[in-house]
Design an enzyme around this catalytic site. Structure first.
Site, mmCIF file in Angstrom:
data_model
loop_
_atom_site.group_PDB
_atom_site.id
_atom_site.type_symbol
_atom_site.label_atom_id
_atom_site.label_comp_id
_atom_site.label_asym_id
_atom_site.label_seq_id
_atom_site.Cartn_x
_atom_site.Cartn_y
_atom_site.Cartn_z
ATOM 1 C CE1 TYR A 678 -4.920 -14.583 -22.802
ATOM 2 C CE2 TYR A 678 -5.358 -14.213 -25.118
ATOM 3 C CZ TYR A 678 -5.169 -13.715 -23.843
ATOM 4 O OH TYR A 678 -5.234 -12.373 -23.632
ATOM 5 N N GLY A 924 6.978 -5.559 -11.976
ATOM 6 C CA GLY A 924 8.339 -5.091 -11.801
ATOM 7 C C GLY A 924 8.824 -5.157 -10.377
ATOM 8 C CD GLU A 986 2.064 9.799 -0.762
ATOM 9 O OE1 GLU A 986 1.520 9.562 0.334
ATOM 10 O OE2 GLU A 986 1.582 10.566 -1.620
ATOM 11 C CE1 TYR A 987 8.765 2.395 1.606
ATOM 12 C CE2 TYR A 987 8.368 3.815 3.514
ATOM 13 C CZ TYR A 987 8.753 2.590 2.981
ATOM 14 O OH TYR A 987 9.140 1.582 3.818
ATOM 15 C CG MET A 988 1.844 3.457 0.194
ATOM 16 S SD MET A 988 0.803 4.781 0.850
ATOM 17 C CE MET A 988 1.188 6.090 -0.309
ATOM 18 C CG ASP A 994 0.125 -10.685 0.106
ATOM 19 O OD1 ASP A 994 -0.649 -11.626 0.323
ATOM 20 O OD2 ASP A 994 1.309 -10.843 -0.235
ATOM 21 C CG ASP A 1038 -2.917 -7.878 -10.952
ATOM 22 O OD1 ASP A 1038 -3.513 -8.891 -10.551
ATOM 23 O OD2 ASP A 1038 -1.683 -7.752 -10.883
ATOM 24 C CG ASN A 1043 -1.536 -4.532 -7.001
ATOM 25 O OD1 ASN A 1043 -0.347 -4.293 -6.826
ATOM 26 N ND2 ASN A 1043 -1.980 -5.156 -8.087
#
Length: 1214
Positions: A678, A924, A986-988, A994, A1038, A1043
């Site tokens: 930092y 990622g 699992e696919y959303m 956002d 986060d 998210n």
């Protein structure tokens, strides 16, 4: 025509008024004026340390005294008037609560000057009685506060100059007399928009108007009313929005000075109208958010400019302009901190005839300084640091500028032998040389000082200089700062340098210096403030002369081989803020007198051989550290998260002039696989009297009990007492460590229970009591249940989350650590396990040999297939040495996926091609994969993975995979292949919140209020489940709108939970923003402790809730400038403009507007600056439940609150 009687009466009255005004006032007795002055002295002067008013005595000067005209600071008009005309008490060090009544009663007083004293209080009483003769009033540089009353100086009709700068005034206002010509209210705390607007509306005759360094917000008013202004300074406020179109174009013709620097002004200025700038000599627009693809060409009209500053806008880009060549009067040009690219134009060298200062630092300039700059015969300051310049221009061009006094070329790509010899020969006036963070080699010339007698700063850090430090540097009598850190220097520190009479900063860390530290510190003066010579090879003892350096602020001797004890006398160093003696061979006792250092905030003694007890007196300075900035130097903190691998809580480095990537190569970093870096520019700023913030005594031989007095250090953020021989109990007083972020008491002999009060430590994010003899339940409140079981290991008497429940017998009898019976049982169990493992290993070897023979023939085919994978996407693969990658199974948590392999993932994503890439983020890249059975999943390929931490990865995945909740995105499986890590989710269907909120082009659906409300509650429910129902409890770290994913029914699913903690263990050099979350969502306390907590998640959730209510992004320079959504909302609420917060599409239904305000209230509670005042997520859900009691909808469908868990079926959760 005769005037009517009323008119004649009025005219006669006006005539009388004029006559009375012009006629001299009747003389008042000298005694009355003296009495008024003495009354002021009695009421306002509580302290006169220099006796400045000693002459203020009746009768002073003899029988025929003209007192008070003979008194110091008092001037009278000449005879026959003889009255007091001026009182000048400036700079007399007077102190007290200012009362101006008596002074303002002096009828002939024209000039009042109280500048530069220590008067405090407000001006509410300051209302002179007419007639008021005041012409000039200066009460600047005091400690006044409160607001300016409307009556202040109102009757003073001939007032021309008012200076109230450098105080603490907060607002208010007073009517300007038409005679006013100069008003200076700078450096206060003024935030009153009414005062700002009034100042611009009432400035008809004002020529000098300075409102800089206040708290004014909102838009900059037009200058139309300020027809006479020549100087306008509104710099360093909080103003925002676009610049008024006519600010310059229709400016008064006399305007010569315009400064709007340090605000939040935004907008494209490439076409801005500078038509009215013909007479401008100073124009400063630096440190705003202005943008342009070039320096605004309209500036060509401002040819009389002497100073042009546009630094720090960051959005100004393109090539440097050549039109500035026509600015023949230009003496200072500052374009630093922008995005200018390309080479420095040759033409710029042609304007150098009169230019004195040129600052082009922190851009993206390349090439070399053109030879035309050799014509800059008046140039004194040249700053080109922080670019990508290269070549030998220092020797060929810079060295020919004989007038140069300051040269700053740090953070470029200058290579070769260091150019000090040619600089010394060609630039004899040089006072500052900064060549840090380049690639210079060679030795430091021995006769530098004879050529540069005025040299004050020699800054050469982060190069490859070799050889020894020349003793002749001690001949530079004016040398104040030497920084030779991060080079390849060897040998001793010359005694001559230590004896320099003006030396302030001596920084030589990270070299190969050796020998003893000369015991002559501060023998020729006590100016030394910074002594940082850590991470060398120094031997011997700490010199006793160090205690003579009474101005020392930062002392770092760590990472050497120093022996002996700490010399007595450190308690005399009252300015000492940072003391680092860690990683040496020091012995003896920890000096109790360090508790007398009232400024000490950072004490690191870890990894030595100190013995004895921890002195309770160390906490003696708690509450005594004064407010203000303790140290303004640039620093880097390497936070250690590697446990026993790297001793200590972390290391603080002086970081001026060092590249972060070079620091990453430092042994203290790359040998510690979980170290974080930092950086910052201040160590700490206290608003009230503080205490130590960092105390590390770990890895010593300390004995005895832990002093309860350490609990008095309310600002303490890091306390590490691990790896000693401490006994007794954990003090209950530790519950008072309200700022603590890291508490390590591991590897001692502590007994008893964990005090329940530790559960109330809201900042606590790193807690380790492993390897002690603790007993009893782990307190269930606060953060304590969120830490992994390893933090409680080897305390066989502890129980409760995250350990097995209390009452559950451990496998070997639950005896305390060190029990003989326990040891025998462990040994017996170990023998049995060893035999079983041996048999198992033999069987596995036989099976493996058979499989290797069968698969040998197909290996080449499989490897060829892997090498032919598409590389069109952003993904890269590290599969070298991986055998049979296609047959590697995906570890799954759902039965339908049990036979999934890496080959299936490749096929479903076409080799992870760009066509299947649907998103990327801090952790990622995410790909959409359609499996053979028609099902669709999302695959996340982790980035920042270094191949370390396999065990941690598997353990974390197994934990996350078991977490199931309808408002969480479930992890379906994971796969390890070589150095790559893949997660299957699992696919959303509808993607992230956002995108749906902020990217209308990509959004698959439009969200009305009922949908947003459903998302707000669903995401809160998911987060509450993580905080309160998971075992161990999980901090998201986060939480943000990207998210929060939306499924087919627009139900919110929180994703990436657990990922921040995983990446924290895998990645060695993440940025602060990655570790703590995403800018705009990070809670304010993180920048104090760098620690993540559940209350930090609550803050981030509050930001998401604001996004749903406003439709705005958390950070948007076009909307908020340098501010953010949270700051803007708080400002709107403060100004009673809450209705402007809501997305216009949500306010169509008037019946639902009240509900918006209720949700806004919840959001603001989540965003409280003080973590302990934020609700928990269970409390947030309770507030939502309360709002739904009178509603027809039931989007909380069955949610109930138990004592500590969330249950959605009516049964208590585990």
């Amino acid at each position: 025509m005769a005037a009517s009687p009323p008119f004649m009466a009025a005219a006669a009255f006006l005539t009388l008024v004029v006559v009375l005004f012009r006629a001299p006032a009747p003389a008042i007795a000298v005694g009355e004026e003296a009495a008024a002055l003495l009354a002021f002295r009695r009421a306002s002067v509580a302290d006169d340390p220099d006796g400045a008013l000693a002459s203020w005595v009746l009768g002073a000067g003899g029988a025929n005294s003209t007192a008070p005209c003979s008194w110091d600071g008092v001037s009278c008009a000449p005879p026959p008037d003889g009255r007091v005309a001026a009182v000048d008490l400036s700079g007399m060090s007077l102190a007290g609560e200012l009362r101006l009544d008596a002074l303002l009663a002096l009828p002939a007083l024209q000039r009042l000057n109280l500048r530069g004293n220590a008067f405090y209080g407000n001006l509410s009483h300051a209302a002179p009685s007419p007639p008021c003769a005041l012409v000039e009033v200066d009460i600047s540089s005091n400690a006044l506060n409160g607001t300016l009353p409307p009556s202040f100086l109102a009757p003073c009709g001939v007032l021309r100059s008012v200076n109230l700068s450098r105080n603490g005034l907060a607002g208010g206002g007073f009517p300007f007399a038409p005679s006013l010509r100069s008003l200076d209210l700078s450096r206060n705390r003024l935030a009153d928009a009414g005062l700002l607007n009034y100042s611009f509306a009432g400035c008809h005759g004002v020529g000098y108007l300075n409102l800089s360094a206040n708290l004014f917000a909102g838009r900059l008013p037009e200058l139309a009313a300020c027809s006479a202004v020549t100087t306008l300074d509104v710099s360093w406020n909080h103003m925002s929005g676009g610049l008024p179109p006519g600010l310059v174009a229709t400016a008064p013709a006399n305007l010569t000075y315009l400064n709007i620097a340090g605000n939040n002004f935004t907008g494209d200025v490439s076409g801005y109208d500078f038509g009215g700038c013909a007479n401008l000599t100073v124009l400063d627009w630096s440190y705003n958010g202005l943008s342009s693809t070039r320096l605004p060409p309209g500036l060509i009209n401002c040819r009389r400019l002497e100073t042009l500053e546009m630094s720090g806008n960051k959005l100004l880009s393109g090539a440097l302009p050549t039109f500035l060549v026509g600015f023949s009067s230009l003496r200072r040009l500052a374009l630093a901190g922008n995005e200018f690219t390309g080479a420095i134009p040759v033409e710029l060298g042609q304007l150098c005839g009169r230019i004195v200062e040129l600052d082009l630092s922190s851009n993206r300039l390349v090439g070399a300084l053109p030879a035309s700059f050799a014509k800059c015969k008046s140039l004194e300051v040249l700053d080109l640091g922080g670019n990508q310049l290269a070549g030998d221009f220092v020797a060929s061009v810079v060295s020919t500028i004989a007038s140069l006094r300051e040269l700053r070329l740090s953070f470029n790509n200058i290579t070769g032998v260091n150019p000090l010899p040619v600089l010394a020969a060609g630039c004899p006036l040089l006072e500052v040389i900064d060549l840090g963070s380049n690639e210079l080699d060679g030795e430091i010339m021995p006769d530098l000082c004879s050529s540069l007698p005025s040299l004050r700063k020699l800054l050469l850090p982060n190069n490859y200089l070799n050889g020894t430090v020349p003793p002749s540097l001690g001949d530079c009598a004016n040398l104040e700062s030497i920084d030779l850190s991060f080079n390849l220097l060897v040998g001793k520190i010359p005694t001559e340098i230590i004896r320099l009479p003006k030396i302030v900063d001596l920084v030589m860390w990270a070299n190969g210096l050796s020998g003893e530290i000369p015991d002559v510190l501060c023998s020729n003066g006590t100016t030394l403030e910074t002594l940082v010579i850590s991470y060398n090879n120094f031997t011997g003892s700490i010199p006793r002369s160090i205690t003579k350096c009474v101005n020392l602020i930062w002392v770092s001797l760590s990472g050497n081989r120093l022996t002996g004890s700490v010399p007595g006398g450190f308690g005399k160093l009252q300015k000492l803020a940072i003391l680092q003696l860690n990683k040496n061979l020091l012995s003896g006792h920890v000096p109790a007198e360090l508790g007398s250092c009232n400024n000490l905030i950072w004490l690191d003694l870890n990894s030595n051989s100190f013995t004895g007890t921890i002195p309770p007196q160390l906490a003696g300075q708690a509450g005594l550290v004064p407010g203000g900035i303790v140290s303004g130097k640039q620093f880097a903190f390497l936070r250690n998260e590697a446990g026993n691998i790297c001793p200590g809580a972390g290391v603080l480095f002086e970081f001026f002039g060092i590249r972060p990537e070079r620091l990453a190569e430092f042994p203290a970093v790359h040998l510690c696989p979980s170290t974080r870096i930092y950086t910052g520019t201040t160590v700490y700023t206290f608003t009230n009297n503080g205490s130590m913030i960092f105390l590390d005594l770990s890895y010593n031989g300390l004995t005895g009990t832990i002093p309860g007095s350490l609990g008095n250090m309310m600002y303490l953020q890091v306390l590490n007492l691990g790896h000693n021989e401490l006994n007794g109990t954990i003090p209950d007083a530790f519950q008072n460590l309200k700022s603590i972020g890291a508490l390590d008491l591991s590897n001692n002999q502590l007994s008893g229970g964990i005090p329940p009060g530790l559960g109330g430590l809201n900042f606590l994010a790193d807690f380790d009591v492993s390897n002690n003899n603790l007993t009893g339940p782990i307190p269930s409140s606060g953060q304590l249940t969120t830490f992994p079981p390893s933090r409680y290991d080897n305390n066989n008497g502890l129980c409760g989350i995250p350990l097995p429940p209390c009452g559950h017998n451990p496998p070997w009898g639950g005896r305390p650590r060190g029990s003989p019976d326990g040891k025998r049982k462990v040994i017996g169990a170990s023998i049995l396990v060893g035999v079983a493992l041996s048999v198992l290993i033999l069987l596995l070897l036989l099976v493996t040999l058979c499989k290797l023979r069968m698969n040998q023939k197909t290996e080449e085919v499989r490897t060829g297939y892997v090498e032919s994978l598409p590389t069109s996407g952003t993904s890269s693969w590290k599969l070298s040495g991986v055998r049979e990658p296609l047959s590697i199974n995906v570890a799954t948590f759902e039965k339908p996926l049990r036979k999934l392999t890496f080959a299936h993932l490749l096929e479903a994503t076409n080799g992870f091609s760009a066509e299947t890439l649907i998103g990327s983020g801090g952790f990622g890249e995410v790909y959409k994969a359609k499996l053979k059975d028609g099902s669709v999943v999302a695959i996340k390929k982790l980035i920042h993975f270094t191949g370390q931490g396999d065990r941690e990865f598997t353990a974390e995945m197994e934990t996350i995979g078991k977490i199931k909740h309808r408002n969480l995105v479930p992890l379906l499986g994971y796969c390890k292949i070589g150095d790559e890590r893949l997660l299957v989710y699992e696919y959303m269907k509808h993607g992230s919140l956002d995108v749906v909120l902020h990217d209308k082009a990509k959004a698959s659906v439009k969200l009305d209020w009922s949908a947003r409300k459903k998302i707000a509650i669903g995401s809160a429910r998911g987060l509450a489940f993580l905080h309160h129902s998971c075992i161990p409890h999980i901090i998201h770290r986060d939480m943000k709108s990207s998210n929060v994913l939306l499924d087919n029914n627009l139900d919110a699913r929180v994703s990436d939970f657990g990922m921040a903690r995983l990446m924290n263990a895998l990645d060695t050099h993440l940025s602060v923003s990655t570790l703590a979350g995403t800018p705009g969502y990070v809670p304010p306390e993180y920048y104090q402790s760098f620690r993540c907590t559940t209350k930090g998640d609550v803050y981030s959730y509050g930001v998401v809730l604001l996004e749903l209510l406003s439709g705005k992004k958390p950070i948007d320079p076009t909307e908020f400038g340098d501010n953010n959504l949270v700051g803007w909302v708080k400002q709107m609420v403060k100004e009673n403009r809450s209705s402007e917060i809501f997305d216009p599409t949500l306010t169509d239904r008037k019946s639902g507007e009240a509900e918006l305000y209720q949700y806004l209230k919840i959001a603001c509670e989540c965003l409280d600056d003080r973590p302990n005042r934020r609700p928990t997520m269970i409390q947030v859900m309770a507030m939502f439940k309360e709002l739904q009691l009178d509603s027809d909808s039931d989007i909380l469908d069955g949610f109930s609150i138990n004592s500590s868990t969330i249950d959605e079926s009516g049964e208590k959760s585990m």
